[in-house]
Scaffold this motif. Sequence first.
Motif, PDB file in Angstrom:
ATOM      1  N   ARG A 134       0.817  -1.219   0.000  1.00 52.14           N
ATOM      2  CA  ARG A 134       0.000   0.000   0.000  1.00 52.14           C
ATOM      3  C   ARG A 134       0.850   1.268   0.000  1.00 52.14           C
ATOM      4  NH1 ARG A 134      -3.658  -1.712   3.886  1.00 52.14           N
ATOM      5  NH2 ARG A 134      -4.885  -2.786   2.331  1.00 52.14           N
ATOM      6  N   SER A 135       1.912   1.253   0.786  1.00 47.78           N
ATOM      7  CA  SER A 135       2.705   2.480   0.912  1.00 47.78           C
ATOM      8  C   SER A 135       3.773   2.613  -0.162  1.00 47.78           C
ATOM      9  CB  SER A 135       3.336   2.558   2.297  1.00 47.78           C
ATOM     10  OG  SER A 135       4.167   1.436   2.487  1.00 47.78           O
ATOM     11  N   CYS A 136       3.904   1.647  -1.044  1.00 45.51           N
ATOM     12  CA  CYS A 136       4.911   1.805  -2.108  1.00 45.51           C
ATOM     13  C   CYS A 136       4.316   1.562  -3.490  1.00 45.51           C
ATOM     14  CB  CYS A 136       6.130   0.934  -1.853  1.00 45.51           C
ATOM     15  SG  CYS A 136       5.775  -0.813  -1.773  1.00 45.51           S
ATOM     16  N   THR A 137       3.003   1.758  -3.607  1.00 46.14           N
ATOM     17  CA  THR A 137       2.377   1.774  -4.927  1.00 46.14           C
ATOM     18  C   THR A 137       1.520   3.029  -5.013  1.00 46.14           C
ATOM     19  OG1 THR A 137       0.541   0.465  -4.047  1.00 46.14           O
ATOM     20  CG2 THR A 137       2.228  -0.738  -5.271  1.00 46.14           C
ATOM     21  N   LYS A 138       1.268   3.475  -6.241  1.00 44.96           N
ATOM     22  CA  LYS A 138       0.353   4.604  -6.396  1.00 44.96           C
ATOM     23  C   LYS A 138      -1.064   4.149  -6.049  1.00 44.96           C
ATOM     24  CE  LYS A 138      -1.210   8.057  -9.715  1.00 44.96           C
ATOM     25  NZ  LYS A 138      -1.099   8.563 -11.091  1.00 44.96           N
ATOM     26  N   HIS A 139      -1.367   2.926  -6.428  1.00 45.67           N
ATOM     27  CA  HIS A 139      -2.655   2.336  -6.060  1.00 45.67           C
ATOM     28  C   HIS A 139      -2.508   0.833  -6.191  1.00 45.67           C
ATOM     29  CE1 HIS A 139      -6.828   2.633  -5.044  1.00 45.67           C
ATOM     30  NE2 HIS A 139      -7.237   2.005  -6.130  1.00 45.67           N
ATOM     31  N   ASN A 140      -3.372   0.090  -5.527  1.00 38.32           N
ATOM     32  CA  ASN A 140      -3.335  -1.361  -5.711  1.00 38.32           C
ATOM     33  C   ASN A 140      -4.731  -1.952  -5.607  1.00 38.32           C
ATOM     34  OD1 ASN A 140      -3.790  -1.409  -2.943  1.00 38.32           O
ATOM     35  ND2 ASN A 140      -1.694  -1.974  -2.428  1.00 38.32           N
ATOM     36  N   TYR A 141      -4.863  -3.135  -6.209  1.00 34.78           N
ATOM     37  CA  TYR A 141      -6.159  -3.803  -6.265  1.00 34.78           C
ATOM     38  C   TYR A 141      -6.009  -5.266  -5.861  1.00 34.78           C
ATOM     39  CZ  TYR A 141      -7.705  -0.040  -9.476  1.00 34.78           C
ATOM     40  OH  TYR A 141      -8.040   1.153 -10.064  1.00 34.78           O
ATOM     41  N   ASN A 182     -13.549   5.450 -15.828  1.00 38.18           N
ATOM     42  CA  ASN A 182     -14.343   6.454 -15.134  1.00 38.18           C
ATOM     43  C   ASN A 182     -14.125   6.247 -13.633  1.00 38.18           C
ATOM     44  OD1 ASN A 182     -16.183   8.333 -14.330  1.00 38.18           O
ATOM     45  ND2 ASN A 182     -17.916   6.899 -14.488  1.00 38.18           N
ATOM     46  N   ILE A 183     -13.186   7.007 -13.088  1.00 34.27           N
ATOM     47  CA  ILE A 183     -12.914   6.912 -11.656  1.00 34.27           C
ATOM     48  C   ILE A 183     -13.246   8.279 -11.058  1.00 34.27           C
ATOM     49  CG2 ILE A 183     -11.220   6.232  -9.905  1.00 34.27           C
ATOM     50  CD1 ILE A 183      -9.474   5.170 -12.238  1.00 34.27           C
ATOM     51  N   ARG A 212     -12.090  -4.175 -15.981  1.00 33.33           N
ATOM     52  CA  ARG A 212     -12.111  -2.770 -15.556  1.00 33.33           C
ATOM     53  C   ARG A 212     -10.888  -2.437 -14.704  1.00 33.33           C
ATOM     54  NH1 ARG A 212     -13.203  -0.751 -10.766  1.00 33.33           N
ATOM     55  NH2 ARG A 212     -14.182  -2.654 -10.003  1.00 33.33           N
ATOM     56  N   ILE A 213     -10.525  -3.340 -13.798  1.00 33.26           N
ATOM     57  CA  ILE A 213      -9.397  -3.064 -12.919  1.00 33.26           C
ATOM     58  C   ILE A 213      -8.089  -2.949 -13.701  1.00 33.26           C
ATOM     59  CG2 ILE A 213      -7.935  -4.153 -11.154  1.00 33.26           C
ATOM     60  CD1 ILE A 213     -10.523  -4.969  -9.701  1.00 33.26           C
ATOM     61  N   ILE A 214      -7.901  -3.824 -14.676  1.00 36.28           N
ATOM     62  CA  ILE A 214      -6.655  -3.728 -15.457  1.00 36.28           C
ATOM     63  C   ILE A 214      -6.640  -2.416 -16.246  1.00 36.28           C
ATOM     64  CG2 ILE A 214      -5.229  -4.784 -17.255  1.00 36.28           C
ATOM     65  CD1 ILE A 214      -6.163  -7.507 -16.272  1.00 36.28           C
ATOM     66  N   LYS A 215      -7.790  -2.071 -16.804  1.00 36.54           N
ATOM     67  CA  LYS A 215      -7.882  -0.795 -17.539  1.00 36.54           C
ATOM     68  C   LYS A 215      -7.526   0.378 -16.615  1.00 36.54           C
ATOM     69  CE  LYS A 215      -8.956   1.855 -20.982  1.00 36.54           C
ATOM     70  NZ  LYS A 215      -8.306   1.725 -22.286  1.00 36.54           N
ATOM     71  N   GLU A 216      -8.116   0.367 -15.431  1.00 35.95           N
ATOM     72  CA  GLU A 216      -7.846   1.444 -14.478  1.00 35.95           C
ATOM     73  C   GLU A 216      -6.377   1.465 -14.065  1.00 35.95           C
ATOM     74  OE1 GLU A 216     -12.273   1.707 -12.346  1.00 35.95           O
ATOM     75  OE2 GLU A 216     -10.524   1.221 -11.121  1.00 35.95           O
ATOM     76  N   ALA A 217      -5.818   0.273 -13.880  1.00 31.62           N
ATOM     77  CA  ALA A 217      -4.420   0.184 -13.439  1.00 31.62           C
ATOM     78  C   ALA A 217      -3.497   0.892 -14.428  1.00 31.62           C
ATOM     79  CB  ALA A 217      -4.012  -1.276 -13.269  1.00 31.62           C
ATOM     80  N   PHE A 218      -3.703   0.637 -15.714  1.00 34.75           N
ATOM     81  CA  PHE A 218      -2.857   1.286 -16.722  1.00 34.75           C
ATOM     82  C   PHE A 218      -3.079   2.797 -16.745  1.00 34.75           C
ATOM     83  CE2 PHE A 218      -1.970  -2.932 -18.162  1.00 34.75           C
ATOM     84  CZ  PHE A 218      -0.744  -2.825 -18.792  1.00 34.75           C
TER      85      PHE A 218
END
Lengths: 156, 564
Positions: free
Chosen positions: B122-129, B178-179, B139-145
Motif C-alpha cells: 500500500r505504501s509503495c504503490t500509487k494504487h493497488n487492487y 471512469n474513476i 475494468r481493474i486492469i484498464k484502471e491500473a494502466f
Amino acid sequence: MQEVRRVISAIVMNESSVLARVSGLFAGRGYNIESLTVAPIPNSDLSRITIVTKGNQRIIEQITKQLNKLISTLKVIEHEEMVEKEMVLIKFPASEHLSDIQALCHAYNGGIVNAGENIIIAMAADESKRIEHFIEASQRYNPLEIVRGGIVAIER
Amino acid sequence: MKMSGAQMVCEALIAEGVTTVFGYPGGAIMNVYDAIYKQNGFEHILNRHEQAAVHAADGYARATGKVGVAMVTSGPGFTNAITGLATAYMDSIPMVVISGQVPLSLIGTDGFQEVDAVGISRSCTKHNYLVGSIEDLPRIIKEAFYIANSGRPGPVLVDIPKDITAEYGVFNYPAEVNIPTYRPVSKGNDRQIKKAVDAILESKKPLLYVGGGVVLGNASDLVREFAKLTQIPAVETLMARGVMGSDNPLLLGMIGMHGNYASNMAMSETDLIISLGARFDDRVTGKLSEFAKYAQIIHIDIDPANIGKIVDVDYPIVGDVNDVLQKMTSQLVGTVNPDRYQAWREILARYDELHPLSYNDSDEVIKPQWAIQRIGEMLGKKAIITSDVGQHQMWAAQFYPFDRPRQWINSGGLGTMGFGFPAALGAKRGVPEKTVVNITGDGSILMNMQELITAAEYNIPVINVILNNNFLGMVRQWQTFFYDKRYSATDLSFQPNFKALAEACGGIGYDVATKKEFDEAINDAIKQNKVCFVNVAVHRFENVLPMVPAGGALYNMLLEHKDQ
C-alpha cells in the motif's frame, strides 16, 4: 510552527481497503490521529471518515493533500465552521442515584439509556471539550466503564 | 466473448499495447502463464528473480516512456517484487505489476504462499487492487494502466486470486475509465502563472531547477526553449540529467550533495527558483534553514502534495509542466530581456572557473571518473546509461555527457543497489537500437548478477562496466570522512572472478587494469554484441567530490581532491 487541532473529513469510496489506506497513510508518514470515525454515507457508495488530528500548519496541509492523493478519496474537508459532536457511554453501579445521574446527563445533551438490576448506562453527545467535562463530573458517581465514540462533524 | 480470467489478463495487456512482459511464474499465477503460452501478442522475458523482473519493467518504462509490465506469483514471488515497486514508486515510474494470489476461499487462512500483497504494498504503490470477482477484472486492469501513466505516474499492483484466473466470464474491455475519485490536474492556474511570470521579469538572479518530472512529462524541449528565450541558467537534479543537454551553455550542472560548485552556489544565491518537476529532496537541499535563503520560489508540480512539503513556496502552480511552461513561455516572448540576467550569469561562470568539476587523473591506475568520461567519448549519444547505487552512480551523473532525457536511468529516490543490470535489460528491450551500458560497482553488481542468464538466454547485449575498487565505495567514503576510517563491513577484497562469472553464464568477461585495456574491452564489447562484464580495477580510495556532508549547508562543500 504552532500545533493546532483540526477536524478533517475525508469522503472516500466505501470499499474494503479504504480505512487501511487512510490509517496506513497516517502511520507511514508519522501523522497523529486523536480520533477516527467511519461510517457509510446513506444512499451512496461512499463513506465518511472523520479524523481529529494535531500538527503544525505544514503537517495539516500535507495531511489534506496526501488524503486527497489517495485514489479512493473523493473529497477532503478541513473543517473550520462546523458543528462537531462526540458520543460517550458511561456505566455506573445501580447503587448510585439515578436521578442525579439523569440530571447530569441532561446538562450534556444526554440521558439514561439503560437501567438494570446492577448497572445504569448513561450517554451524552456533545463537543469533545464538554464530553471531557461530563466524564470529570461523572467521577463522583463511581463510573465502572467509559466508552468514547470519536468525533463526527458537519460544516455549517 | 467468454474466456478465462487468465485469458482476460493477456487480452487486456494486448489491448493496452504491451509488447514485453517481464516475470517469473509460480503456483498462484500459473493459469495466466498457461494463457501466455497460448498467445503471441506479447513476449515474456523470464528474469531469474522477481526483483529483477520488476526492475526490468521499470527500466523499460524509463527508456521508452511506456508503462512497464511485470508478472509474479504470490507469497515470496510478490515479496521479492516489493523492492522493485518501491524503487518505481519513489521515482514516479509508470508500471503495472500483476501478482497471483491464493484462491479467494483461502485468503486469510495462512494458505501456502499467501501474503497480504495489497497490505504490504500500500505504501509503495500509487494504487493497488485485490481483484474480488471476474466481472471486475477487465475494468481493474484498464484502471491500473490509466492510473499508472496519468497525473504523477507510479506503479500499480493488481493482485489476482487463482480461482479468478481459472473462472470463465465475458470479456468486455472498457474503452474508457471512469474513476470519479481520481481526477489529476493538468492545466496550471492562469492567475498564478501570470504572477510567476511577473516574478521572473522582476528577478535579477533567477535559476531553473529542473527535476525528473520534466523527463516523465516529456517536457525537455520546452524547458530548453524556455531557457534559450530567457537565458536563465539551469541546474539539474540527479533524475533530470540529460534534459538540458551536456553542451548547453546555460546548464551549470547537477545540484545537491554531489553537485558541482557553481550549481550549489547558484542555488544558494539565487533570488528566484523556478522549480520544474522537482521536489526539494533532502539530497538536493542540504540543511534546510540555509537552503536558498535569498530566493522566492515558483514551484510547478503535477502533484499538489509536493508543493509546500519541504519548503514554503511563493508561487505554487499545480499542473502539467508542459501546459505551464507553454503558457509562461508565450507570456515571456517579447517581455523578457535576457540581458537583465547577464551579471548573474557572469557570477556563475566565475564560480565554475573557480571550482570546475574535476579529478586528478593518473597514469598508474584507472580513475573511475576517467572511465566514465571515456565511455562518453566512445559512445556519447549512442548509449543509454543505467547505473546501480553508490560512488559509480554519482560519477556517472557528474561525468557522462548526457544529451537527452531518458538517456540516464538510475534509482534516485530509493537508491536501490541491484537496479542497474535488470533495468538495463528492460531499457535494451525497449530501445534496441541503442547501446546500453550499466555503470556499476563491485558491490551493486552482485545484487542481481543472476540476470547474466536472462541476458544470455534472450540475447540482450548489455555492457556492465564494473568500476571495481574492492570496496562498498560510498559507504567507505563516509567512513573515511565521518567515521575516522573505521571500514566496518565495506572491504570487498574477497571477490568473485568476474570474468569467469560472466563466461560461466554465457556472457563475455574482460579484466581491465590499464586505459589501453579499457578501450580495447569496450570496443570489443560493442562489437561482440553479447552481455558482458567489463571488470575495471580502479583507484581504491577515490572519493566523490564535491560533497555536501549530510545535514550541512549546500554552500559548504568538500572540494579538494587529495589522493590517498
